[in-house]
Design a protein around this motif. Sequence first.
Motif, PDB file in Angstrom:
ATOM      1  N   ASP A 153      11.720   1.838 -12.396  1.00  0.00           N
ATOM      2  CA  ASP A 153      11.226   0.582 -12.092  1.00  0.00           C
ATOM      3  C   ASP A 153      11.393  -0.086 -10.794  1.00  0.00           C
ATOM      4  N   PHE A 154      12.144   0.462  -9.906  1.00  0.00           N
ATOM      5  CA  PHE A 154      12.575   0.215  -8.661  1.00  0.00           C
ATOM      6  C   PHE A 154      11.725   1.156  -7.585  1.00  0.00           C
ATOM      7  N   LEU A 155      11.036   1.986  -8.101  1.00  0.00           N
ATOM      8  CA  LEU A 155      10.269   2.977  -7.029  1.00  0.00           C
ATOM      9  C   LEU A 155       9.197   2.199  -6.494  1.00  0.00           C
ATOM     10  N   PRO A 156       8.611   1.496  -6.981  1.00  0.00           N
ATOM     11  CA  PRO A 156       7.404   0.807  -6.292  1.00  0.00           C
ATOM     12  C   PRO A 156       8.076  -0.113  -4.972  1.00  0.00           C
ATOM     13  N   THR A 157       9.094  -0.861  -5.302  1.00  0.00           N
ATOM     14  CA  THR A 157      10.000  -1.835  -4.319  1.00  0.00           C
ATOM     15  C   THR A 157      10.194  -0.574  -2.973  1.00  0.00           C
ATOM     16  N   ARG A 158      10.806   0.472  -3.519  1.00  0.00           N
ATOM     17  CA  ARG A 158      11.161   1.503  -2.484  1.00  0.00           C
ATOM     18  C   ARG A 158      10.059   1.832  -1.622  1.00  0.00           C
ATOM     19  N   ALA A 159       8.873   1.928  -2.333  1.00  0.00           N
ATOM     20  CA  ALA A 159       7.981   2.485  -1.401  1.00  0.00           C
ATOM     21  C   ALA A 159       7.217   1.462  -0.430  1.00  0.00           C
ATOM     22  N   ARG A 160       7.476   0.118  -0.590  1.00  0.00           N
ATOM     23  CA  ARG A 160       7.040  -0.907  -0.135  1.00  0.00           C
ATOM     24  C   ARG A 160       8.073  -1.295   0.835  1.00  0.00           C
ATOM     25  N   LEU A 161       9.433  -1.002   0.774  1.00  0.00           N
ATOM     26  CA  LEU A 161      10.359  -0.822   1.711  1.00  0.00           C
ATOM     27  C   LEU A 161      10.096   0.197   2.819  1.00  0.00           C
ATOM     28  N   ASP A 162       9.558   1.352   2.466  1.00  0.00           N
ATOM     29  CA  ASP A 162       9.163   2.319   3.398  1.00  0.00           C
ATOM     30  C   ASP A 162       8.210   1.796   4.252  1.00  0.00           C
ATOM     31  N   LEU A 163       7.037   1.205   3.803  1.00  0.00           N
ATOM     32  CA  LEU A 163       5.968   0.721   4.730  1.00  0.00           C
ATOM     33  C   LEU A 163       6.407  -0.237   5.537  1.00  0.00           C
ATOM     34  N   ALA A 164       7.513  -1.086   5.223  1.00  0.00           N
ATOM     35  CA  ALA A 164       7.743  -2.292   5.833  1.00  0.00           C
ATOM     36  C   ALA A 164       8.886  -1.928   6.826  1.00  0.00           C
ATOM     37  N   GLY A 165       9.172  -0.413   7.025  1.00  0.00           N
ATOM     38  CA  GLY A 165       9.986  -0.099   8.235  1.00  0.00           C
ATOM     39  C   GLY A 165      11.401   0.140   7.810  1.00  0.00           C
ATOM     40  N   TRP A 166      11.898   0.586   6.471  1.00  0.00           N
ATOM     41  CA  TRP A 166      13.152   0.977   5.855  1.00  0.00           C
ATOM     42  C   TRP A 166      13.205   2.162   5.385  1.00  0.00           C
ATOM     43  N   PRO A 167      12.481   3.172   6.096  1.00  0.00           N
ATOM     44  CA  PRO A 167      12.349   4.417   5.329  1.00  0.00           C
ATOM     45  C   PRO A 167      13.650   5.147   4.982  1.00  0.00           C
TER      46      PRO A 167
END
Length: 203
Positions: free
Chosen positions: A182-196
């Motif tokens: 459930d958290f995985l899509p948010t983790r992907a957006r964090l990657d794109l936003a600069g928190w890889p």
Amino acid sequence: MANHLYKGDLPNGLHLGPVVAIDCETMGLVPGRDRLCLVQMSGGDGNCHLVQVAPGQTEAPNLCRMLTDPKVLKLFHFGRFDIAALDHRFEVLAAPVYCTKIASKLVRTFTDRHGLRYLLQDLLSVDISKQQQQSDWGAETLTPAQLDYAASDVLYLHRLKDALDRLIAREGRTGIAQACFDFLPTRARLDLAGWPEVDIFAH
């Protein structure tokens, strides 16, 4: 098994079922930098449907409709990358999702063999070739070898999910696994936003 290649989007009226295995081929491993070139999908029936994404393309209505359909589970291996690549290109966040790599890391703690090739060998006794992994996916015309390679990354994910689900249930980790998915899509957006690689839960 048959490969069906489409330009730009899935065809109208194509339904791949309630669980769709998805993988992406890109020009590199940085979702915000490297172009999305190919999206391959399977409904678990032995067939693969591949969408070739053109340079500069930002819309694929049928594909995006499936990615956001709450009744369709999107099945990935290392979904963190693919979800980010799809979101960066089409501005659509895939959900709900399942990731076989996360599932493996939760229950196969006795090994560091969590790559797709290893999982298929260990759990399904299936061997796939990775020879085309680093080929030029941005080419205008993809070779039959490239298409076969791309298909192999999704054709076995349904069976792999079933095997991993049994292990997750055996180890009593079904709830925590679902929370991770459930958290995985948010983790992907964090990657794109600069928190890889930043652990936002750290002190």
